[in-house]
Design a protein around this motif. Structure first.
Motif, mmCIF file in Angstrom:
data_model
loop_
_atom_site.group_PDB
_atom_site.id
_atom_site.type_symbol
_atom_site.label_atom_id
_atom_site.label_comp_id
_atom_site.label_asym_id
_atom_site.label_seq_id
_atom_site.Cartn_x
_atom_site.Cartn_y
_atom_site.Cartn_z
ATOM 1 N N LEU A 104 1.899 11.892 -1.374
ATOM 2 C CA LEU A 104 1.865 10.718 -0.499
ATOM 3 C C LEU A 104 1.357 9.474 -1.224
ATOM 4 N N ALA A 105 0.676 9.655 -2.358
ATOM 5 C CA ALA A 105 0.299 8.487 -3.158
ATOM 6 C C ALA A 105 1.556 7.792 -3.688
ATOM 7 N N VAL A 106 2.604 8.573 -3.990
ATOM 8 C CA VAL A 106 3.879 7.987 -4.404
ATOM 9 C C VAL A 106 4.490 7.205 -3.249
ATOM 10 N N PHE A 107 4.433 7.791 -2.053
ATOM 11 C CA PHE A 107 4.938 7.113 -0.856
ATOM 12 C C PHE A 107 4.235 5.770 -0.646
ATOM 13 N N PHE A 108 2.917 5.756 -0.771
ATOM 14 C CA PHE A 108 2.178 4.520 -0.540
ATOM 15 C C PHE A 108 2.318 3.543 -1.710
ATOM 16 N N PHE A 109 2.609 4.041 -2.901
ATOM 17 C CA PHE A 109 2.915 3.148 -4.015
ATOM 18 C C PHE A 109 4.180 2.350 -3.708
ATOM 19 N N VAL A 110 5.205 3.035 -3.214
ATOM 20 C CA VAL A 110 6.447 2.351 -2.848
ATOM 21 C C VAL A 110 6.204 1.408 -1.668
ATOM 22 N N GLY B 204 3.437 -0.166 -1.053
ATOM 23 C CA GLY B 204 2.763 -1.329 -1.615
ATOM 24 C C GLY B 204 3.730 -2.275 -2.291
ATOM 25 N N LEU B 205 4.684 -1.715 -3.026
ATOM 26 C CA LEU B 205 5.710 -2.543 -3.669
ATOM 27 C C LEU B 205 6.514 -3.315 -2.629
ATOM 28 N N GLU B 206 6.916 -2.622 -1.582
ATOM 29 C CA GLU B 206 7.750 -3.243 -0.552
ATOM 30 C C GLU B 206 6.984 -4.327 0.197
ATOM 31 N N LEU B 207 5.730 -4.044 0.522
ATOM 32 C CA LEU B 207 4.937 -5.037 1.247
ATOM 33 C C LEU B 207 4.757 -6.297 0.406
ATOM 34 N N LYS B 208 4.424 -6.117 -0.876
ATOM 35 C CA LYS B 208 4.250 -7.290 -1.740
ATOM 36 C C LYS B 208 5.562 -8.043 -1.887
ATOM 37 N N ARG B 209 6.651 -7.302 -2.017
ATOM 38 C CA ARG B 209 7.968 -7.930 -2.153
ATOM 39 C C ARG B 209 8.299 -8.789 -0.934
ATOM 40 N N GLU B 210 7.984 -8.278 0.258
ATOM 41 C CA GLU B 210 8.300 -9.003 1.486
ATOM 42 C C GLU B 210 7.554 -10.331 1.565
ATOM 43 N N PHE B 211 6.282 -10.325 1.168
ATOM 44 C CA PHE B 211 5.462 -11.509 1.359
ATOM 45 C C PHE B 211 5.433 -12.446 0.162
ATOM 46 N N VAL B 212 5.991 -12.010 -0.961
ATOM 47 C CA VAL B 212 6.045 -12.876 -2.139
ATOM 48 C C VAL B 212 7.427 -13.479 -2.321
ATOM 49 N N VAL C 92 -12.784 8.392 -1.410
ATOM 50 C CA VAL C 92 -11.753 7.608 -0.736
ATOM 51 C C VAL C 92 -10.439 8.375 -0.849
ATOM 52 N N HIS C 93 -9.655 8.388 0.218
ATOM 53 C CA HIS C 93 -8.416 9.162 0.140
ATOM 54 C C HIS C 93 -7.536 8.640 -0.987
ATOM 55 N N ALA C 94 -6.994 9.563 -1.773
ATOM 56 C CA ALA C 94 -6.313 9.191 -3.013
ATOM 57 C C ALA C 94 -5.061 8.357 -2.791
ATOM 58 N N THR C 95 -4.480 8.380 -1.582
ATOM 59 C CA THR C 95 -3.296 7.567 -1.339
ATOM 60 C C THR C 95 -3.597 6.073 -1.451
ATOM 61 N N VAL C 96 -4.874 5.693 -1.281
ATOM 62 C CA VAL C 96 -5.260 4.294 -1.444
ATOM 63 C C VAL C 96 -4.928 3.817 -2.854
ATOM 64 N N ALA C 97 -5.064 4.713 -3.833
ATOM 65 C CA ALA C 97 -4.736 4.355 -5.210
ATOM 66 C C ALA C 97 -3.277 3.955 -5.341
ATOM 67 N N GLY C 98 -2.404 4.617 -4.602
ATOM 68 C CA GLY C 98 -0.982 4.280 -4.668
ATOM 69 C C GLY C 98 -0.716 2.857 -4.223
#
Length: 439
Positions: free
Chosen positions: A83-89, A91-99, A240-246
């Motif tokens: 799920l860290a991979v899921f949250f990494f993607v 994070g990419l999508e969220l940044k892409r939307e707002f940048v 801290v839950h490791a998905t935060v790292a993603g």
């Protein structure tokens, strides 16, 4: 005196590049949603078969080095690692939307952000209301019904064969992305019991090194993957839950090239490259495998289902996912309309917003994750959480199907209009005729 400009309509069309990008992204997520359904069904069938012991044994198999405190079960590896991979993607999508997306305009960002906040707050309040006075730590699960599973929602749309116009597709995706950000924030702040500061501070070093390399457009896996894995391991060790790292790793990746790397005119940053590379792994492997290891609840027939739903935790989840999400998203959209004096786009109706709001009640991946964090993986109450999430998501999907199918003829007409390109320049005419900048 010049009259004040008329507010742009809610849920109007955005730009053509963004609509095309969203359409391509949703097609990929739909495939992931189908795999997610397969993983869920397999888990439920195996867990309720005469061979259910084999499923539990596989899920609880311990793998990993004990010396590094990474001797985790396969179920934990799926929840913490995949799920860290899921949250990494995410994070990419969220940044892409707002940048670089349409949502870099605060006026356009307001609606999905407020809808996501409403879709988080109202379900949490309804869950608390149902479980007030229940005791036994029931209120720890208040955040379970707050997240929307975009892959599952898209799988439902594919099954019912509805044709959402681009504005509704964009709204649904952005709502789910902001939902993920809110969910990971909740996990970091409310589901971290034992915080070790030293590993968390040490995680900043590989995270900073990763950020420097991606800003310099270094894409070598031999350099980036060890840094990402080290960041993940240290965050995991901190409590801290490791998905935060993603999510943190995703936020470091540039969306557009810096001036030192050729300027934004020279092309997109590494975010698009990483998204193309990692989204198939996230949607096609990480989330379905997590679903397989997390959704396997032994229901015990109709009597077992009734027993599970008698637990106020499970009942609160069902009420929050079905009624809470619908009221929260629909209500927040109505409030934005009221306070900005912006009317709904003339081609849509409030029934469309209701249909999407009900679809937002499909909470699965993150809901199951928060359930495990709240009550402990494999506990009796965690089993009831799974029943509640599955029942609530199924009921929300059925109600959304009724509403959206009733409007499908209108959607077909709108989609046909969006596809007309009279001058064959590759851009549909409606995107050239209508102004961009709606809320």
């Amino acid at each position: 005196m010049n009259p004040a400009p008329r507010p742009s309509p809610l849920l109007g069309r955005g730009s053509w590049p963004e609509a095309r990008r969203i359409a391509e992204l949703l097609r990929r997520e739909t495939v992931g949603g189908a795999l997610l359904l397969v993983g869920t069904v397999l888990a439920l069938l195996w867990a309720n078969s005469p061979w259910s012991g084999g499923y539990a044994a596989l899920r609880d198999t311990v793998v990993g080095p004990h010396a590094l405190h990474l001797d985790l079960t396969l179920g934990q590896w799926a929840a913490d690692g995949l799920l860290a991979v899921f949250f990494f993607v995410a994070g990419l999508e969220l940044k892409r939307e707002f940048v670089a997306g349409d949502l870099r305009d605060p006026r356009r960002a307001l609606l999905p952000v407020m809808a996501a906040v409403g879709g988080m707050a109202v379900p949490a309040l309804l869950y608390v209301a149902v479980n007030a006075g229940a005791g036994d730590g029931a209120l720890r699960g208040w955040a379970i019904p707050t997240a929307t599973d975009i892959a599952f929602a898209l799988a439902v749309l594919a099954v019912i064969s509805t044709h959402l116009p681009s504005a509704l597709r964009t709204f649904l995706l952005t709502l789910a992305v902001v939902d993920d950000l809110l969910a990971i924030t909740i996990i970091a702040f409310f589901y971290t019991d034992d915080l070790s500061v030293v590993p968390l501070l040490l995680a900043l070093a590989p995270l900073a090194a990763f950020a420097v390399l991606v800003q310099r457009r270094v894409r070598s896996a031999w350099l980036l993957l060890p840094l990402a894995a080290t960041t993940w391991a240290l965050v995991h060790a901190s409590g801290v839950h490791a998905t935060v790292a993603g999510v943190l790793l995703g936020f470091t990746v540039p969306v557009v090239r810096s001036a030192a790397a050729g300027g934004p005119e020279a092309g997109p940053g590494l975010a698009e490259h990483f998204e193309h590379r990692w989204r198939p792994l996230s949607a096609g492997v990480a989330v379905p495998v997590f679903a397989f290891f997390s959704a396997g609840v032994t229901v015990g027939g109709l009597s077992g289902l009734v027993t599970s739903l008698q637990d106020r935790v499970a009942l609160g989840i069902v009420v929050a996912l079905v009624a809470g999400k619908a009221l929260g998203i629909l209500g927040a959209t109505a409030l934005v309309s009221r306070f900005t004096h912006a009317e709904l786009d003339e081609s849509l109706s409030w029934w469309d917003v209701l249909g999407l709001s009900l679809l937002g009640g499909i909470g699965f991946t993150v809901s199951l994750l928060i359930g495990e964090l709240a009550f402990g993986a494999g506990s009796v109450r965690d089993e009831h959480v799974k029943v509640g999430v599955l029942a609530g998501s199924l009921l929300a999907a059925l109600l959304a199907t009724v509403v959206l199918r009733a409007r499908n003829r209108t959607y077909r007409r709108l989609v046909k209009v969006e596809e007309v390109d009279a001058d064959a320049d590759g851009v549909p005419d409606v995107y050239q005729q209508r102004p961009v900048g709606e809320v």
